[in-house]
Write a protein that holds these residues in place. Structure first.
Motif, PDB file in Angstrom:
ATOM      1  N   ILE A   1       0.735  -1.704  -0.044  1.00 30.64           N
ATOM      2  CA  ILE A   1       0.357  -0.270   0.007  1.00 30.64           C
ATOM      3  C   ILE A   1       1.284   1.209   0.370  1.00 30.64           C
ATOM      4  O   ILE A   1       0.826   2.412  -0.163  1.00 30.64           O
TER       5      ILE A   1
ATOM      6  N   TYR B   1       2.050   1.755  -3.357  1.00 30.05           N
ATOM      7  CA  TYR B   1       1.133   2.717  -4.022  1.00 30.05           C
ATOM      8  C   TYR B   1       0.239   3.755  -3.830  1.00 30.05           C
ATOM      9  O   TYR B   1       0.560   5.119  -4.737  1.00 30.05           O
ATOM     10  N   ASN B   2       0.392   4.618  -2.839  1.00 31.03           N
ATOM     11  CA  ASN B   2       0.719   5.407  -2.435  1.00 31.03           C
ATOM     12  C   ASN B   2       1.511   6.548  -2.801  1.00 31.03           C
ATOM     13  O   ASN B   2       1.301   7.720  -3.598  1.00 31.03           O
TER      14      ASN B   2
ATOM     15  N   ILE C   1      -6.406  -2.192  -5.904  1.00 28.09           N
ATOM     16  CA  ILE C   1      -6.547  -1.703  -4.688  1.00 28.09           C
ATOM     17  C   ILE C   1      -7.822  -1.152  -4.276  1.00 28.09           C
ATOM     18  O   ILE C   1      -8.067  -0.894  -3.597  1.00 28.09           O
TER      19      ILE C   1
ATOM     20  N   ARG D   1     -10.051  -1.736  -1.629  1.00 19.24           N
ATOM     21  CA  ARG D   1     -10.345  -0.744  -0.764  1.00 19.24           C
ATOM     22  C   ARG D   1     -12.424  -0.749  -0.241  1.00 19.24           C
ATOM     23  O   ARG D   1     -12.387  -0.862   0.507  1.00 19.24           O
TER      24      ARG D   1
ATOM     25  N   GLU E   1      -6.719  -1.078   4.708  1.00 23.89           N
ATOM     26  CA  GLU E   1      -5.075  -1.455   4.402  1.00 23.89           C
ATOM     27  C   GLU E   1      -4.038  -1.960   4.947  1.00 23.89           C
ATOM     28  O   GLU E   1      -3.323  -2.654   4.241  1.00 23.89           O
TER      29      GLU E   1
END
Length: 408
Positions: free
Chosen positions: A22, A25-26, A50, A54, A67
């Motif tokens: 994650i 990903y961010n 993702i 989510r 997350e």
């Protein structure tokens, strides 16, 4: 005596490194990066997977931290699904070539990301010999007395048959992470005194092998992102050897021809005690989990200690949920072996179950301490320079306030 530590991503996370799926990903989601990788199929696949995860998690379990339910095994599963999807197309060879190229580009992006994050985090960490000795002994110190007695009896019998084992001891690390945090952790420590099992040894000194074994390579020399094994690829997939090297981690490890796989397998086979910390025991770990369990089945004197993260774990409270979590972890270990050995017969399956029951110890770590201080962690305590700075600042503020009181 030989001890082997198997280290997973939970180790880096424990030290505050943002190395979760994650987190990447961010980072990819930042505007500059999103534009840069806008046409990358793998990046698009990450965002889509993702976002769906989510949505599903928030729909099914309101109020939970969705997350925390995402890890790197999700990426590998999504990548497998993507390859599977394109393999059904008539011209899938062209699509596969594009996927491999996109994966190669994104692996370089991941290397860049980890390099930045590791450099930033290392500036805030300080390690010393005493905390290292405490952390390496922690799994043994936490074994219940009856189980510890069984372990010592098994070692005593083995050392009676192989006297040389009690004359010296060493510890080897197998690091599934791509970063150098583990290397830095042990850099200034060459040996430590082992506890709880030292009655079987001529000396309590254990030498630390500084040659860390990296099954997946390091971020400075390896295509980081990929599928764990070529066994995970769709059947009858027409794929070149060069494409396999980039797509499958085990094929890349063999391609390097540096003997890392043989060294890892040898370390597991020759170990008396194997300790796992920070592994998710996902599908991507199946090859090495399978080898670990195979070694246990072949050597009844071996013991494996598997330490899993559980944020709700309370060491002072034996809860039903903890007992169920332990059962689930053992079931997952068995599932990884049977997934890797689908042809297993009933007799071998019974041996596997018995081995896991008798030779595998499950422990849990919630990553907390009573005083919320990293120096007091049960596993891998450390000195945070940030914390130390904050503590000094608080002391200075209190001193100033006391001086004001005295003046008034």
């Amino acid at each position: 005596m030989k001890i082997t530590y198997i280290i997973g991503n939970g180790f880096d996370i424990h030290f505050g490194l943002k190395s979760r799926y994650i987190d990447f990903y961010n980072w990819l989601g930042k505007e500059t990066n999103k534009r840069k990788y806008d046409n990358n199929r793998i990046a698009k696949n990450i965002f889509q997977y993702i976002d769906e995860k989510r949505h599903n998690e928030m729909q099914s379990v309101a109020g939970t931290n969705w997350e925390s339910k995402i890890d790197w095994s999700d990426f590998e599963e999504a990548l497998r699904a993507l390859v599977e999807h394109y393999s059904h197309n008539q011209d899938y060879e062209d699509d596969l070539e594009k996927i491999i190229n996109d994966l190669d580009v994104l692996s370089r992006a991941m290397s860049e990301y980890l390099s930045i994050e590791t450099s930033n985090r290392n500036k805030s960490l300080d390690f010393n010999a005493q905390t290292i000795e405490n952390s390496l002994n922690a799994p043994l110190r936490k074994i219940k007395s009856e189980r510890l007695s069984t372990l010592n009896n098994a070692l005593q019998t083995e050392f009676g048959n192989h006297y040389f084992k009690k004359t010296s001891s060493d510890l080897t690390f197998i690091n599934f992470n791509y970063t150098f945090l583990l290397r830095d952790y042990i850099e200034n420590t060459s040996e430590f005194n082992i506890d709880k099992i030292n009655a079987n040894l001529q000396s309590s000194k254990v030498m630390i092998n500084k040659e860390i074994l990296y099954p997946n390579g390091r971020f400075d020399d390896t295509p980081i992102l990929g599928i764990g094994s070529e066994y995970d690829l769709p059947e009858n997939l027409n794929i070149t050897e060069e494409q396999k090297i980039i797509l499958c981690k085990d094929v890349y490890a063999s391609y390097r021809s540096d003997g890392r796989i043989d060294k890892i397998m040898k370390a597991l086979d020759e170990s008396d005690i194997i300790i796992c910390y920070g592994l998710s025991i996902g599908i991507s770990d199946a090859t090495y989990i399978s080898k670990l369990l195979e070694s246990l089945m072949n050597h009844q004197y071996q013991t494996a200690i598997v330490i899993m993260y559980d944020e709700d774990y309370d060491k002072n409270d034996v809860r039903y949920q903890s007992l169920m979590n332990e059962k689930k972890i053992k079931q997952r270990l068995e599932a990884r072996y049977t997934w890797r050995h689908s042809e297993i017969d009933e007799e071998k399956k019974q041996l596997l179950s018995q081995t896991i029951k008798n030779q595998v110890i499950i422990q849990f770590d919630n990553g907390k301490s009573a005083d919320n201080n990293s120096r007091s962690f049960d596993y891998f305590p450390y000195e945070s320079i940030d914390n130390e700075t904050s503590e000094n600042a608080i002391k200075k503020i209190k001193k100033i306030e006391s001086m004001k009181i005295e003046i008034n």
